[in-house]
Design a protein around this motif. Sequence first.
Motif, PDB file in Angstrom:
ATOM      1  N   LYS A 234       2.668 -25.136  -4.493  1.00  0.00           N
ATOM      2  CA  LYS A 234       3.390 -26.319  -4.956  1.00  0.00           C
ATOM      3  C   LYS A 234       4.903 -26.113  -4.866  1.00  0.00           C
ATOM      4  CE  LYS A 234      -0.281 -28.067  -7.943  1.00  0.00           C
ATOM      5  NZ  LYS A 234      -0.723 -28.364  -9.327  1.00  0.00           N
ATOM      6  N   ALA A 235       5.367 -24.887  -5.165  1.00  0.00           N
ATOM      7  CA  ALA A 235       6.806 -24.598  -5.076  1.00  0.00           C
ATOM      8  C   ALA A 235       7.278 -24.654  -3.631  1.00  0.00           C
ATOM      9  CB  ALA A 235       7.093 -23.219  -5.680  1.00  0.00           C
ATOM     10  N   ALA A 236       6.493 -24.076  -2.710  1.00  0.00           N
ATOM     11  CA  ALA A 236       6.857 -24.095  -1.289  1.00  0.00           C
ATOM     12  C   ALA A 236       6.847 -25.525  -0.751  1.00  0.00           C
ATOM     13  CB  ALA A 236       5.887 -23.225  -0.494  1.00  0.00           C
ATOM     14  N   TYR A 237       5.881 -26.305  -1.191  1.00  0.00           N
ATOM     15  CA  TYR A 237       5.799 -27.699  -0.739  1.00  0.00           C
ATOM     16  C   TYR A 237       7.032 -28.493  -1.181  1.00  0.00           C
ATOM     17  CZ  TYR A 237       4.613 -32.617  -0.690  1.00  0.00           C
ATOM     18  OH  TYR A 237       4.652 -33.966  -0.487  1.00  0.00           O
ATOM     19  N   ARG A 238       7.425 -28.334  -2.435  1.00  0.00           N
ATOM     20  CA  ARG A 238       8.598 -29.067  -2.934  1.00  0.00           C
ATOM     21  C   ARG A 238       9.843 -28.719  -2.133  1.00  0.00           C
ATOM     22  NH1 ARG A 238       6.147 -28.050  -8.048  1.00  0.00           N
ATOM     23  NH2 ARG A 238       7.405 -26.167  -8.299  1.00  0.00           N
ATOM     24  N   LYS A 239       9.997 -27.444  -1.822  1.00  0.00           N
ATOM     25  CA  LYS A 239      11.168 -26.980  -1.072  1.00  0.00           C
ATOM     26  C   LYS A 239      11.193 -27.576   0.338  1.00  0.00           C
ATOM     27  CE  LYS A 239      13.242 -22.738   0.778  1.00  0.00           C
ATOM     28  NZ  LYS A 239      13.103 -21.255   0.869  1.00  0.00           N
ATOM     29  N   LEU A 240      10.072 -27.504   1.042  1.00  0.00           N
ATOM     30  CA  LEU A 240      10.028 -27.972   2.426  1.00  0.00           C
ATOM     31  C   LEU A 240       9.976 -29.498   2.524  1.00  0.00           C
ATOM     32  CD1 LEU A 240       7.651 -25.304   3.987  1.00  0.00           C
ATOM     33  CD2 LEU A 240      10.117 -25.493   4.241  1.00  0.00           C
ATOM     34  N   ALA A 241       9.332 -30.143   1.551  1.00  0.00           N
ATOM     35  CA  ALA A 241       9.301 -31.610   1.550  1.00  0.00           C
ATOM     36  C   ALA A 241      10.709 -32.166   1.388  1.00  0.00           C
ATOM     37  CB  ALA A 241       8.397 -32.103   0.425  1.00  0.00           C
ATOM     38  N   LYS A 242      11.499 -31.486   0.580  1.00  0.00           N
ATOM     39  CA  LYS A 242      12.895 -31.897   0.399  1.00  0.00           C
ATOM     40  C   LYS A 242      13.680 -31.673   1.690  1.00  0.00           C
ATOM     41  CE  LYS A 242      16.885 -31.086  -2.614  1.00  0.00           C
ATOM     42  NZ  LYS A 242      17.404 -30.298  -3.754  1.00  0.00           N
ATOM     43  N   LYS A 243      13.403 -30.563   2.354  1.00  0.00           N
ATOM     44  CA  LYS A 243      14.118 -30.226   3.592  1.00  0.00           C
ATOM     45  C   LYS A 243      13.803 -31.218   4.705  1.00  0.00           C
ATOM     46  CE  LYS A 243      14.454 -26.548   7.085  1.00  0.00           C
ATOM     47  NZ  LYS A 243      13.996 -25.171   7.454  1.00  0.00           N
ATOM     48  N   TYR A 244      12.535 -31.630   4.825  1.00  0.00           N
ATOM     49  CA  TYR A 244      12.117 -32.467   5.956  1.00  0.00           C
ATOM     50  C   TYR A 244      11.945 -33.942   5.599  1.00  0.00           C
ATOM     51  CZ  TYR A 244      11.192 -28.130   8.462  1.00  0.00           C
ATOM     52  OH  TYR A 244      11.320 -26.912   9.080  1.00  0.00           O
ATOM     53  N   HIS A 245      12.335 -34.334   4.401  1.00  0.00           N
ATOM     54  CA  HIS A 245      12.154 -35.737   4.014  1.00  0.00           C
ATOM     55  C   HIS A 245      12.974 -36.655   4.931  1.00  0.00           C
ATOM     56  CE1 HIS A 245      11.871 -39.382   1.653  1.00  0.00           C
ATOM     57  NE2 HIS A 245      10.936 -38.799   0.916  1.00  0.00           N
ATOM     58  N   PRO A 246      12.360 -37.689   5.475  1.00  0.00           N
ATOM     59  CA  PRO A 246      13.062 -38.583   6.420  1.00  0.00           C
ATOM     60  C   PRO A 246      14.330 -39.215   5.849  1.00  0.00           C
ATOM     61  CG  PRO A 246      10.707 -38.988   6.451  1.00  0.00           C
ATOM     62  CD  PRO A 246      10.946 -38.046   5.316  1.00  0.00           C
ATOM     63  N   ASP A 247      14.357 -39.419   4.530  1.00  0.00           N
ATOM     64  CA  ASP A 247      15.541 -40.036   3.926  1.00  0.00           C
ATOM     65  C   ASP A 247      16.733 -39.090   3.874  1.00  0.00           C
ATOM     66  OD1 ASP A 247      14.105 -42.298   3.553  1.00  0.00           O
ATOM     67  OD2 ASP A 247      13.646 -41.925   1.435  1.00  0.00           O
ATOM     68  N   LYS A 248      16.439 -37.779   3.995  1.00  0.00           N
ATOM     69  CA  LYS A 248      17.525 -36.797   3.895  1.00  0.00           C
ATOM     70  C   LYS A 248      18.015 -36.352   5.259  1.00  0.00           C
ATOM     71  CE  LYS A 248      18.901 -32.460   1.763  1.00  0.00           C
ATOM     72  NZ  LYS A 248      18.548 -31.359   0.859  1.00  0.00           N
ATOM     73  N   THR A 249      17.081 -36.108   6.181  1.00  0.00           N
ATOM     74  CA  THR A 249      17.467 -35.643   7.526  1.00  0.00           C
ATOM     75  C   THR A 249      16.842 -36.507   8.588  1.00  0.00           C
ATOM     76  OG1 THR A 249      16.511 -33.681   6.552  1.00  0.00           O
ATOM     77  CG2 THR A 249      17.978 -33.334   8.348  1.00  0.00           C
ATOM     78  N   GLN A 250      17.631 -36.998   9.464  1.00  0.00           N
ATOM     79  CA  GLN A 250      17.130 -37.858  10.537  1.00  0.00           C
ATOM     80  C   GLN A 250      17.163 -37.097  11.863  1.00  0.00           C
ATOM     81  OE1 GLN A 250      15.746 -40.767  10.236  1.00  0.00           O
ATOM     82  NE2 GLN A 250      16.136 -41.041   8.051  1.00  0.00           N
ATOM     83  N   THR A 251      16.051 -36.437  12.194  1.00  0.00           N
ATOM     84  CA  THR A 251      15.926 -35.759  13.481  1.00  0.00           C
ATOM     85  C   THR A 251      14.565 -36.101  14.072  1.00  0.00           C
ATOM     86  OG1 THR A 251      14.901 -33.742  12.589  1.00  0.00           O
ATOM     87  CG2 THR A 251      17.312 -33.833  12.607  1.00  0.00           C
ATOM     88  N   ASP A 252      14.367 -35.707  15.326  1.00  0.00           N
ATOM     89  CA  ASP A 252      13.108 -36.025  16.003  1.00  0.00           C
ATOM     90  C   ASP A 252      11.911 -35.360  15.342  1.00  0.00           C
ATOM     91  OD1 ASP A 252      14.457 -37.579  17.781  1.00  0.00           O
ATOM     92  OD2 ASP A 252      14.608 -36.024  19.327  1.00  0.00           O
ATOM     93  N   GLU A 253      12.149 -34.201  14.677  1.00  0.00           N
ATOM     94  CA  GLU A 253      11.029 -33.471  14.099  1.00  0.00           C
ATOM     95  C   GLU A 253      10.840 -33.721  12.612  1.00  0.00           C
ATOM     96  OE1 GLU A 253      11.354 -29.238  13.891  1.00  0.00           O
ATOM     97  OE2 GLU A 253      13.438 -29.267  13.272  1.00  0.00           O
ATOM     98  N   THR A 254      11.738 -34.494  11.990  1.00  0.00           N
ATOM     99  CA  THR A 254      11.691 -34.676  10.542  1.00  0.00           C
ATOM    100  C   THR A 254      10.388 -35.307  10.072  1.00  0.00           C
ATOM    101  OG1 THR A 254      14.090 -34.874  10.365  1.00  0.00           O
ATOM    102  CG2 THR A 254      12.793 -35.767   8.578  1.00  0.00           C
ATOM    103  N   SER A 255      10.059 -36.480  10.574  1.00  0.00           N
ATOM    104  CA  SER A 255       8.859 -37.188  10.121  1.00  0.00           C
ATOM    105  C   SER A 255       7.573 -36.417  10.397  1.00  0.00           C
ATOM    106  CB  SER A 255       8.795 -38.575  10.761  1.00  0.00           C
ATOM    107  OG  SER A 255       9.871 -39.373  10.305  1.00  0.00           O
ATOM    108  N   PRO A 256       7.376 -35.884  11.620  1.00  0.00           N
ATOM    109  CA  PRO A 256       6.162 -35.091  11.867  1.00  0.00           C
ATOM    110  C   PRO A 256       6.053 -33.875  10.943  1.00  0.00           C
ATOM    111  CG  PRO A 256       7.205 -35.678  13.941  1.00  0.00           C
ATOM    112  CD  PRO A 256       8.159 -36.059  12.855  1.00  0.00           C
ATOM    113  N   MET A 257       7.166 -33.173  10.736  1.00  0.00           N
ATOM    114  CA  MET A 257       7.130 -31.987   9.882  1.00  0.00           C
ATOM    115  C   MET A 257       6.860 -32.352   8.433  1.00  0.00           C
ATOM    116  SD  MET A 257       7.118 -29.048  11.151  1.00  0.00           S
ATOM    117  CE  MET A 257       7.397 -28.185   9.603  1.00  0.00           C
TER     118      MET A 257
END
Length: 296
Positions: A234-257
């Motif tokens: 759960k801790a790892a998920y929160r960290k990575l979900a924040k990193k790859y959230h579409p609202d925070k970072t807009q890159t080609d790999e954001t949404s898939p990741m």
Amino acid sequence: KISKVLCAWTSGTTYHGRVRQAKQKVADRFSQGKKALTDSNHLLLKECIEILDLIATHISKHVPDARKRSQELRQCAINSFLELCKKAQTVLQTPQKIKFQGDMFSDYRGYVLHVKCVMASNECKKALSLTNQLLHDALVGDIIDVRSLLDSFTFNKVKAKLQQARKFGGFLADRCTILSEEIKLCQDVDFEDRWLNKIFDLCQMYFSQGRSFGSVKSLAILELPTNASEKDVKAAYRKLAKKYHPDKTQTDETSPMFGRVAEAKDAILQAISSRQDAERPFSSLINGIFPSLRQE
């Protein structure tokens, strides 16, 4: 950060001013890269090499040192990895092989996954494969020793060897099995090592207790070991979900990741919930011989 380099080049007031800025950028990034090598900061090292390459590709005519510095930094990284492998190979052939765990393995993993020039080098690939072979051979040696000592019925020797084998085998089961999957997932690495695959098979056979080997791909996505707890997931998920959230970072790999991270979390949590309590590694071998050893 890379785009800022080109923006700075096009926004300078004079040609000579832009050249001075670019030369300073080359000097700064080369210095940062060298320090990153010393500090084992592989992500910063990767970034420095990429920026030097970018400058060399687009404006090398104006800043000729960029290509030279990039090549020099690449060679430093390759040499550093080869030296690390030599140290690891020496340690793995001694009774102190568990020293490979910790900073040495963290450095080893960082080079393989993040420093592209290292895995583009055939010499580094050979050094990596040899190191993995020695990891495999050390584990096989421990398994053979445990079986041999059980036949001798020497209580103290069996107890000491079991503790050593469980510690080293547990480390390989938790970290090297995930490294194998991380390499497969890494787009910058075109390499598959049979020794890592053999280590995985041995760990699955002897060290599956309390581990989720069926979810190694999901564990690799969340950068977790095979013995990760529900809290770890759960801790790892929160960290990575924040990193790859579409609202925070807009890159080609954001949404898939972002989606892959969520799916990985669900898969691991399901695997953890279905784990069965099991005896410790090698307990089946000593069952009925030294019952007290199973408590160690």
